[in-house]
Design an enzyme around this catalytic site. Structure first.
Site, PDB file in Angstrom:
ATOM      1  N   LYS A  15      63.494  19.958  62.743  1.00 13.03           N
ATOM      2  CA  LYS A  15      63.862  18.600  62.427  1.00 13.03           C
ATOM      3  C   LYS A  15      65.578  18.588  61.989  1.00 13.03           C
ATOM      4  CE  LYS A  15      60.921  18.633  59.056  1.00 13.03           C
ATOM      5  NZ  LYS A  15      60.309  20.025  59.286  1.00 13.03           N
ATOM      6  N   ARG A  90      56.178  12.428  53.568  1.00  9.69           N
ATOM      7  CA  ARG A  90      55.531  13.624  53.496  1.00  9.69           C
ATOM      8  C   ARG A  90      54.021  13.517  53.270  1.00  9.69           C
ATOM      9  NH1 ARG A  90      59.861  17.210  54.050  1.00  9.69           N
ATOM     10  NH2 ARG A  90      59.056  19.415  54.251  1.00  9.69           N
ATOM     11  N   ARG A 129      65.966  32.970  60.109  1.00  6.59           N
ATOM     12  CA  ARG A 129      66.685  32.012  59.235  1.00  6.59           C
ATOM     13  C   ARG A 129      66.993  32.834  57.895  1.00  6.59           C
ATOM     14  NH1 ARG A 129      65.569  25.771  57.903  1.00  6.59           N
ATOM     15  NH2 ARG A 129      64.080  26.810  56.609  1.00  6.59           N
ATOM     16  N   ARG A 135      67.497  31.242  52.285  1.00  5.63           N
ATOM     17  CA  ARG A 135      66.773  30.245  51.672  1.00  5.63           C
ATOM     18  C   ARG A 135      65.694  30.490  50.704  1.00  5.63           C
ATOM     19  NH1 ARG A 135      65.559  24.577  54.954  1.00  5.63           N
ATOM     20  NH2 ARG A 135      63.567  24.696  53.956  1.00  5.63           N
ATOM     21  N   ARG A 146      53.964  26.511  53.055  1.00  4.15           N
ATOM     22  CA  ARG A 146      54.640  25.027  53.794  1.00  4.15           C
ATOM     23  C   ARG A 146      53.865  24.654  55.065  1.00  4.15           C
ATOM     24  NH1 ARG A 146      60.060  27.542  54.147  1.00  4.15           N
ATOM     25  NH2 ARG A 146      60.780  25.629  55.094  1.00  4.15           N
TER      26      ARG A 146
HETATM   27  P1  AP5 Z   1      65.624  23.469  61.111  1.00  5.39           P
HETATM   28  O1  AP5 Z   1      66.364  22.535  62.125  1.00  5.39           O
HETATM   29  O2  AP5 Z   1      66.072  23.550  60.021  1.00  5.39           O
HETATM   30  O3  AP5 Z   1      64.052  23.028  61.137  1.00  5.39           O
HETATM   31  P2  AP5 Z   1      63.288  22.047  60.013  1.00  5.39           P
HETATM   32  O4  AP5 Z   1      62.063  21.437  60.943  1.00  5.39           O
HETATM   33  O5  AP5 Z   1      64.511  21.198  59.594  1.00  5.39           O
HETATM   34  O6  AP5 Z   1      62.784  23.169  59.096  1.00  5.39           O
HETATM   35  P3  AP5 Z   1      62.803  23.004  57.554  1.00  5.39           P
HETATM   36  O7  AP5 Z   1      62.374  24.739  57.274  1.00  5.39           O
HETATM   37  O8  AP5 Z   1      64.144  22.714  56.908  1.00  5.39           O
HETATM   38  O9  AP5 Z   1      61.643  22.068  57.057  1.00  5.39           O
HETATM   39  P4  AP5 Z   1      61.001  22.008  55.803  1.00  5.39           P
HETATM   40  O10 AP5 Z   1      60.196  20.650  56.335  1.00  5.39           O
HETATM   41  O11 AP5 Z   1      60.030  23.187  55.573  1.00  5.39           O
HETATM   42  O12 AP5 Z   1      62.006  21.717  54.867  1.00  5.39           O
HETATM   43  P5  AP5 Z   1      62.835  20.607  54.177  1.00  5.39           P
HETATM   44  O13 AP5 Z   1      64.237  21.003  54.138  1.00  5.39           O
HETATM   45  O14 AP5 Z   1      62.511  19.272  54.883  1.00  5.39           O
HETATM   46  O15 AP5 Z   1      65.246  24.869  61.887  1.00  5.39           O
HETATM   47  C1  AP5 Z   1      64.816  25.884  61.502  1.00  5.39           C
HETATM   48  C2  AP5 Z   1      65.458  27.321  62.072  1.00  5.39           C
HETATM   49  O16 AP5 Z   1      65.086  27.292  63.539  1.00  5.39           O
HETATM   50  C3  AP5 Z   1      67.067  27.389  61.899  1.00  5.39           C
HETATM   51  O17 AP5 Z   1      67.367  28.830  61.686  1.00  5.39           O
HETATM   52  C4  AP5 Z   1      67.369  26.847  63.264  1.00  5.39           C
HETATM   53  O18 AP5 Z   1      68.612  27.169  63.552  1.00  5.39           O
HETATM   54  C5  AP5 Z   1      66.023  27.304  64.117  1.00  5.39           C
HETATM   55  N1  AP5 Z   1      65.886  26.504  65.295  1.00  5.39           N
HETATM   56  C6  AP5 Z   1      65.997  24.913  65.500  1.00  5.39           C
HETATM   57  N2  AP5 Z   1      65.709  24.796  66.624  1.00  5.39           N
HETATM   58  C7  AP5 Z   1      65.241  25.744  67.550  1.00  5.39           C
HETATM   59  C8  AP5 Z   1      65.144  25.928  68.771  1.00  5.39           C
HETATM   60  N3  AP5 Z   1      64.505  24.856  69.547  1.00  5.39           N
HETATM   61  N4  AP5 Z   1      64.790  27.307  69.158  1.00  5.39           N
HETATM   62  C9  AP5 Z   1      65.210  28.269  68.182  1.00  5.39           C
HETATM   63  N5  AP5 Z   1      65.427  28.091  66.899  1.00  5.39           N
HETATM   64  C10 AP5 Z   1      65.612  26.971  66.365  1.00  5.39           C
HETATM   65  O19 AP5 Z   1      62.163  20.589  52.531  1.00  5.39           O
HETATM   66  C11 AP5 Z   1      62.075  21.757  51.786  1.00  5.39           C
HETATM   67  C12 AP5 Z   1      61.164  21.449  50.634  1.00  5.39           C
HETATM   68  O20 AP5 Z   1      61.676  20.336  49.824  1.00  5.39           O
HETATM   69  C13 AP5 Z   1      59.642  20.941  50.952  1.00  5.39           C
HETATM   70  O21 AP5 Z   1      59.162  22.338  50.981  1.00  5.39           O
HETATM   71  C14 AP5 Z   1      59.387  20.358  49.594  1.00  5.39           C
HETATM   72  O22 AP5 Z   1      59.136  21.331  48.372  1.00  5.39           O
HETATM   73  C15 AP5 Z   1      60.699  19.664  49.325  1.00  5.39           C
HETATM   74  N6  AP5 Z   1      60.575  18.454  49.905  1.00  5.39           N
HETATM   75  C16 AP5 Z   1      61.368  17.711  51.089  1.00  5.39           C
HETATM   76  N7  AP5 Z   1      60.911  16.573  51.458  1.00  5.39           N
HETATM   77  C17 AP5 Z   1      60.188  16.289  50.524  1.00  5.39           C
HETATM   78  C18 AP5 Z   1      59.316  15.078  50.433  1.00  5.39           C
HETATM   79  N8  AP5 Z   1      59.364  13.980  51.206  1.00  5.39           N
HETATM   80  N9  AP5 Z   1      58.365  15.023  49.090  1.00  5.39           N
HETATM   81  C19 AP5 Z   1      58.319  15.919  48.240  1.00  5.39           C
HETATM   82  N10 AP5 Z   1      58.973  17.258  48.404  1.00  5.39           N
HETATM   83  C20 AP5 Z   1      59.741  17.419  49.581  1.00  5.39           C
END
Ligand code: AP5
Length: 195
Positions: A15, A90, A129, A135, A146
């Site tokens: 994402k 979410r 990662r 992280r 998660r």
């Molecule tokens: P990346 O692009 O970072 O993927 P992502 O889907 O953004 O993964 P995240 O781990 O950031 O998502 P998440 O939903 O768990 O965390 P968020 O930050 O939203 O890619 C991941 C890895 O893969 C990278 O190393 C990248 O280089 C690699 N990659 C990407 N594409 C690839 C491909 N095609 N092939 C190979 N490798 C690839 O949320 C974090 C925390 O914040 C949550 O757990 C929660 O505690 C809190 N939070 C966030 N939003 C809310 C909300 N709305 N409500 C309440 N709590 C929230």
């Protein structure tokens, strides 16, 4: 023309990676709730400390905190030409909160992009990662939690947006360039590249 999007998908689906590229192409800001929480955590301010107490365990930050933060972000002037929400909403309550925010501002979402990915593949991506970025929520135990929370709490949102006729599903497996091409194709007719 303003374009308002959101991207939803499991942890590690790509994402954040794809949001950055799409936003550059479209000339709109990416609004990632996870990234905003991490920035506050890095600053060690009150919001950051509160958020980290949830994010480190892979739990959702309480809705009232998250909703207030997103509402304030949507009032920033850079969203006038649109935005891409990444990681919000979410849960069903956040969908209702976002609906109210959009209605109050007289705007609507143009499309919801669902990025799909296999559980095993995302665990592998996030463990990789972890070695690079360290992280705190990228331990195998928290990653699996998660993913579980995504399936239980966030995936039901897909049906809500599908029933509204604005869902576009994109396979998040393949190279970053391949996924980006698929996302761009999915937005055909909705989003025009910024000048
Ligand atoms: P990346 O692009 O970072 O993927 P992502 O889907 O953004 O993964 P995240 O781990 O950031 O998502 P998440 O939903 O768990 O965390 P968020 O930050 O939203 O890619 C991941 C890895 O893969 C990278 O190393 C990248 O280089 C690699 N990659 C990407 N594409 C690839 C491909 N095609 N092939 C190979 N490798 C690839 O949320 C974090 C925390 O914040 C949550 O757990 C929660 O505690 C809190 N939070 C966030 N939003 C809310 C909300 N709305 N409500 C309440 N709590 C929230």
């Amino acid at each position: 023309m303003a374009v308002r999007l959101l991207v939803v998908g499991p942890p590690g689906a790509g994402k954040g990676t794809q949001a950055a590229r799409l936003c550059e192409k479209l000339g709109i800001p990416a609004i990632s709730t996870g990234a905003i929480f991490r920035a506050h955590a890095a600053a060690n301010d009150e919001l950051g400390k509160l958020a980290a107490s949830y994010t480190s365990r892979g739990e959702l930050v309480p809705d009232e905190v998250t909703n207030r933060m997103v509402a304030a972000r949507l009032d920033q002037p850079d969203t006038a030409q649109g935005f891409l929400l990444d990681g919000y909403p979410r849960n069903v309550g956040q969908v209702a909160a976002l609906d109210a925010m959009l209605e109050a501002r007289g705007i609507v979402l143009d499309a919801v992009l669902e990025l799909t990915a296999d559980d095993d593949a995302v665990v592998e991506r996030l463990l990789h990662r972890a070695q690079i970025e360290g992280r705190p929520d990228d331990t195998e135990y928290v990653i699996r939690h998660r993913i579980h929370l995504y399936h239980e709490t966030t995936q039901p949102l897909i049906d809500i947006y599908r029933s509204r006729g604005i869902l576009r599903r994109v396979d998040g497996m393949g190279s970053v360039d391949e996924v980006f091409a698929k996302l761009t194709a999915a937005l055909d007719g909705i989003a025009k590249e910024s000048a």
